[in-house]
Design an enzyme around this catalytic site. Structure first.
Site, mmCIF file in Angstrom:
data_model
loop_
_atom_site.group_PDB
_atom_site.id
_atom_site.type_symbol
_atom_site.label_atom_id
_atom_site.label_comp_id
_atom_site.label_asym_id
_atom_site.label_seq_id
_atom_site.Cartn_x
_atom_site.Cartn_y
_atom_site.Cartn_z
ATOM 1 N N LYS B 79 83.945 49.074 -45.275
ATOM 2 C CA LYS B 79 83.842 47.996 -46.270
ATOM 3 C C LYS B 79 82.946 48.458 -47.421
ATOM 4 C CE LYS B 79 82.718 43.025 -46.510
ATOM 5 N NZ LYS B 79 82.229 41.857 -45.741
ATOM 6 N N SER B 154 85.233 37.788 -45.819
ATOM 7 C CA SER B 154 85.204 38.687 -46.966
ATOM 8 C C SER B 154 85.641 40.121 -46.647
ATOM 9 C CB SER B 154 83.790 38.724 -47.559
ATOM 10 O OG SER B 154 82.882 39.322 -46.655
ATOM 11 N N SER B 178 82.881 36.766 -41.804
ATOM 12 C CA SER B 178 83.575 37.738 -42.656
ATOM 13 C C SER B 178 84.211 38.922 -41.936
ATOM 14 C CB SER B 178 82.628 38.264 -43.728
ATOM 15 O OG SER B 178 82.472 37.307 -44.734
#
Lengths: 89, 485
Positions: B79, B154, B178
């Protein structure tokens, strides 16, 4: 609940343009109404003894980074220093 | 079966027996990225050349007879809020569009020490604020099960990449759901570890008391294997727990007999879609048939987790994001009159709308006259919620709930309504508030053929119990479905 969006924006170091203002104010009101559903528990907030942190010794470690490496992402550098607008007359 | 379709556990055996090389595998995954990422758009940066170099180096070590870690040579996606030395780490924000960290996050050091191959950086909601990955400054990521739908967020890029077989495993971060919510939306397995079990050093901070890095994979075992690598005490993160960890992957047996599963009725209310409820309860019944004991429990304060979460996370975000001032790194506005004008223009031009809303909410709840009514009360509620969970874990081993109230939404469906977007997190935020571990795993499809997520929550540092039950379920149903791309 009324909140002073311009004041909060100023504290947040944000500028909200006139075009966005009404939409932003409306959204922020909705969000504040949502967080207002939290009940007041009225107790004291003591330190949580189950979650004690172990801090490392505050000893400087040198040689990990060069000055250039640390400054490589700075927007403006001059003579090995970060450049900012004049702050003292 | 193509190499990119296999699990890390399967590939690890093939690599170890020298049936395949890491170069072949890494090239297969890069080819897969080249063929499908134009549709999915999970990656912000693909590290192709360096990945092949890393793979070659691992292959050479193996040829020379060196004993290598289990996941050596397996490609992993990261990420884009986890610092990678020499590779852009943008947090999907204009503010950090050109930011290249001079250091690796602790988890990246561990991944590198395990000889895993860094494939690249994955899309996300800006600064991890959002539940759809639509808040990325760069582009929207598409759900591999239906390209018109969001991947969740997210960590939407991480979940979509694993789901689309563009990464064997990935790392995400979870502040309010997330990792778990996008994993549910994309039909993959995602673990939010216990707060303090994985170092946050090098994770760009959103809400420091809630943020936790964790793995996403195609199988429960893959997630356990990556968690075994990234967990551990780190002196660079004062909140990382001082304890020893044993291998979770080695503890997985597939036996769920006698495991007590609690069902909290508060998580099955009218906000939860009927198809989701049905799929989750069907999964629980599968586990019950295999010998688990199921009982109802109550977590009465769960309904207050969402407001408490938005107060605490926004308060911490407003402080953490004060560092983006256009001085030391990141974006700086072009024209300004003085220092304050530079700060204001830099931040107003560099941050997107959702980030601004959270900073302003955080500033408001911490401002003079409001702190006691909001922040203090939210912290008290946090203790109350954690206490209710603690009591529940005296009775049960694992708590089962839906991961998200509904399956993936259409792109654009909720983007103009922050409160609807926040409601995506109602089943996940409680876990962060209480600092607990939880895994999301696929448990069937809804009426529109989109994956539903089952969330299994455990007591602190009981990742072995939740992953144990998850592994048993995966074995019972014979594995999870892949999307067709």
């Amino acid at each position: 609940m009324d909140i002073d969006i311009r004041h909060i924006a100023k504290l947040s170091r944000l500028k909200i343009s006139d075009d966005e203002f009404a939409k932003f104010e409306n959204e922020m009101k909705g969000i504040v109404d949502m967080v207002n559903t939290l009940p007041q528990l009225g107790e004291d907030l003591a330190i949580d003894e189950n979650n004690v942190m172990q801090l490392r010794q505050d000893i400087a470690e040198t040689g990990k980074f060069t000055r250039d490496e640390l400054f490589q992402n700075a927007p403006q550098v001059k003579a090995g220093c970060l450049v900012v607008p004049k702050t003292v007359e | 079966m193509e190499l990119y379709e296999m699990t890390a556990a399967q590939l690890s055996e093939k690599l170890e027996s020298k049936e395949i090389s890491s170069c072949e595998l890494t090239q297969a995954v890069i080819d897969r990225i080249n063929s499908v990422d134009g549709k999915v758009k999970a990656y912000l940066t693909v590290n192709a050349e360096e990945a092949i170099e890393q793979a070659k180096a691992v292959d050479n070590k193996r040829i020379s007879g060196e004993k290598l870690p289990k996941l050596a040579g397996i490609p992993i996606g990261i990420k884009d809020n986890i610092s990678t030395k020499g590779i852009k780490t943008t947090c999907a924000s204009k503010m950090l569009e050109n930011y290249v960290p001079p250091f690796d996050a602790t988890v990246i050091e561990k991944i590198k020490a395990s000889d895993m191959v860094l494939l690249g950086k994955l899309n996300m909601d800006e600064f991890a604020m959002g539940s759809s990955t639509e808040n990325s400054y760069f582009n929207v990521t598409h759900n591999p099960f239906d390209l018109d739908k969001v991947p969740g967020g997210s960590s939407g890029g991480s979940a979509a990449a694993v789901s689309a077989r563009e990464a064997i495993v990935a790392l995400g971060s979870d502040t309010g759901g997330s990792i778990r919510q996008p994993s549910a939306n994309c039909g993959v397995v995602g673990l939010k570890p216990t707060y303090g079990s994985v170092s946050r050093y090098g994770l760009v901070a959103f809400a420091s008391s809630l943020d936790q890095i964790g793995p996403i994979g195609k199988s429960v075992k893959d997630v356990a294997m990556v968690q075994d690598i990234i967990c551990g005490r780190d002196k660079m993160d004062a909140t990382s727990a001082v304890r020893e960890y044993t291998s979770i992957a080695d503890s997985l047996t597939g036996d769920v007999s006698g495991v007590k599963i609690g069902i909290p009725n508060e998580y099955f209310g009218e906000a939860i879609d009927d198809d989701v409820k049905t799929a989750v309860m069907n999964a629980v019944h599968e586990l019950e048939k295999a010998g688990a004991k199921v009982c109802e429990i109550s977590l009465p304060s769960a309904k207050y987790a969402l407001p408490a979460y938005y107060i605490i996370s926004s308060a911490e975000a407003s402080s953490n994001l004060a560092r983006f001032d256009g001085v030391r790194y990141g974006y700086r506005a072009k024209d300004y009159t003085d220092l304050v004008d530079m700060y204001e223009k830099t931040r107003s031009e560099g941050f997107g709308s959702e980030v601004k809303r959270r900073i302003m909410l955080g500033t408001f709840v911490l401002s003079s006259g409001y702190y006691d009514a909001y922040y203090k009360q939210a912290k008290l509620m946090q203790r109350k919620i954690a206490g209710e969970y603690k009591a529940a874990f005296n009775e049960v081993d694992v708590i089962a709930t839906p991961t998200a109230p509904f399956t993936a939404c259409k792109i654009g469906q909720n983007i103009d309504d922050p409160l609807k977007m926040y409601a995506c997190d109602i089943c996940t935020v409680t876990v962060n508030i209480a600092g607990l571990p939880a895994v999301s795993l696929p448990c069937g499809m809804d009426r529109s053929n989109m994956p539903v997520g089952l969330q299994l929550i455990g007591d602190s540092f009981c990742e072995d119990k939740i992953l144990g039950a998850a592994y048993a379920y995966e074995k019972l149903i014979g594995g999870f479905a892949a999307p067709t791309l």
